[in-house]
Design a protein around this motif. Structure first.
Motif, mmCIF file in Angstrom:
data_model
loop_
_atom_site.group_PDB
_atom_site.id
_atom_site.type_symbol
_atom_site.label_atom_id
_atom_site.label_comp_id
_atom_site.label_asym_id
_atom_site.label_seq_id
_atom_site.Cartn_x
_atom_site.Cartn_y
_atom_site.Cartn_z
ATOM 1 N N GLY A 76 0.837 -1.186 0.072
ATOM 2 C CA GLY A 76 -0.124 0.021 0.035
ATOM 3 C C GLY A 76 0.796 1.347 0.061
ATOM 4 N N LEU A 86 -4.285 -4.187 -6.425
ATOM 5 C CA LEU A 86 -3.605 -4.818 -5.231
ATOM 6 C C LEU A 86 -4.430 -5.924 -4.883
ATOM 7 N N TYR A 88 -4.708 -8.206 -1.066
ATOM 8 C CA TYR A 88 -4.467 -8.305 0.133
ATOM 9 C C TYR A 88 -4.942 -9.857 0.676
ATOM 10 N N ALA A 93 -3.913 -3.563 6.403
ATOM 11 C CA ALA A 93 -3.983 -2.209 5.477
ATOM 12 C C ALA A 93 -4.128 -0.886 6.274
ATOM 13 N N TRP A 168 -4.173 1.964 -2.048
ATOM 14 C CA TRP A 168 -5.521 1.145 -2.281
ATOM 15 C C TRP A 168 -6.590 2.411 -2.321
ATOM 16 N N LYS A 169 -6.290 3.795 -2.174
ATOM 17 C CA LYS A 169 -7.207 4.888 -2.513
ATOM 18 C C LYS A 169 -7.368 5.047 -3.945
ATOM 19 N N ARG A 171 -6.152 2.754 -6.401
ATOM 20 C CA ARG A 171 -6.033 1.369 -7.532
ATOM 21 C C ARG A 171 -7.115 0.565 -6.821
ATOM 22 N N SER A 173 -8.696 -3.057 -5.568
ATOM 23 C CA SER A 173 -7.915 -3.722 -4.644
ATOM 24 C C SER A 173 -9.015 -4.923 -4.263
ATOM 25 N N PHE A 175 -9.357 -8.289 -1.224
ATOM 26 C CA PHE A 175 -9.035 -8.632 0.053
ATOM 27 C C PHE A 175 -9.721 -10.166 0.400
ATOM 28 N N MET A 196 -11.562 -0.070 2.624
ATOM 29 C CA MET A 196 -10.959 0.271 1.309
ATOM 30 C C MET A 196 -11.721 0.231 -0.038
ATOM 31 N N ALA A 198 -12.546 -2.640 -1.168
ATOM 32 C CA ALA A 198 -12.038 -3.731 -1.576
ATOM 33 C C ALA A 198 -13.104 -4.952 -2.165
#
Length: 231
Positions: A76, A86, A88, A93, A168-169, A171, A173, A175, A196, A198
């Motif tokens: 990140g 990304l 995770y 994170a 991650w803000k 792109r 993501s 999780f 996120m 995600a």
């Protein structure tokens, strides 16, 4: 763009090294996906970010960046232009201004989680018995022997450095939340994934699913790679 044009860069967490990704690397290869395991010194968060960036410089084309556990903070924190998404994996994170320790200790500790303290060099080792009790309770005896033998300690400074604006803000993501994780609370994982925004994939796996449930991990990575290649 085909999925073969997107590479996966896999980043290990504390008490591990790149070999923890070996089963995932094999599975990605069978699907025509190139992967690189980035070696981290685990000496400080800034050192680890720099090490990741050196690996990313060596990779041509778009990258899906994958981090396990502590490495969530590392992936990140990169600003590499070739990172397109990304992933995770039972990861941490932290948000801007938070430390790894802030999120690691956010939830209740599992009763079988080890008590961690640094040695005289400021390094935190995982007690050998903790590999079977909490780190990878679904692993075979042989896998546990290897995990214990290759473990690398993490410096206290890694968990006390506040992060900047996380990637991650900016792109997309994914999780993978590990429902049977005894190291990082599953509730904490879900909390981080939600804030996120995600794409959450929840499975009843332990803290180290790259070893104990590699198909599950590979599927999430491939999903992210397919999304990047479809743009």
């Amino acid at each position: 763009m085909s999925i073969g044009n997107v590479s996966a860069v896999l980043v290990h967490g504390a008490w591990a090294d790149g070999s923890s990704w070996s089963k995932v690397i094999e599975r990605l290869q069978t699907q025509g996906i190139k992967s690189v395991a980035a070696p981290l010194p685990l000496s400080s968060l800034q050192d680890d970010i720099a090490a990741l960036d050196r690996t990313l410089e060596r990779v041509e084309g778009p990258v899906v960046l994958v981090g396990h556990a502590y490495a969530g903070a590392v992936i990140g924190s990169t600003r590499a232009d070739n990172v397109q998404a990304l992933v995770y994996v039972a990861a941490l994170a932290p948000a801007e201004g938070e430390t790894v320790g802030d999120v690691f200790y956010r939830g209740e500790t599992h009763p079988q989680a080890p008590r961690l303290s640094p040695d005289q060099h400021g390094l935190i080792w995982l007690p050998n018995e903790a590999f079977a009790a909490a780190f990878a309770q679904h692993a075979s005896a042989q896998e546990l022997t290897v995990l214990g033998a290759i473990q690398r300690p993490i410096s206290v400074s890694c968990i006390g450095e506040a992060v900047g604006r996380p990637l991650w803000k900016d792109r997309p993501s994914w999780f993978l939340t590990a429902g049977q994780d005894r190291m990082i609370s599953p509730d904490t994982q879900y909390f981080m994934a939600q804030r996120m925004n995600a794409r959450v994939r929840s499975h009843a796996v332990d803290h180290t699913p790259m070893v104990t449930a590699p198909d599950v991990v590979t599927n999430v990575i491939v999903e992210a790679i397919e999304a990047v290649s479809a743009r």
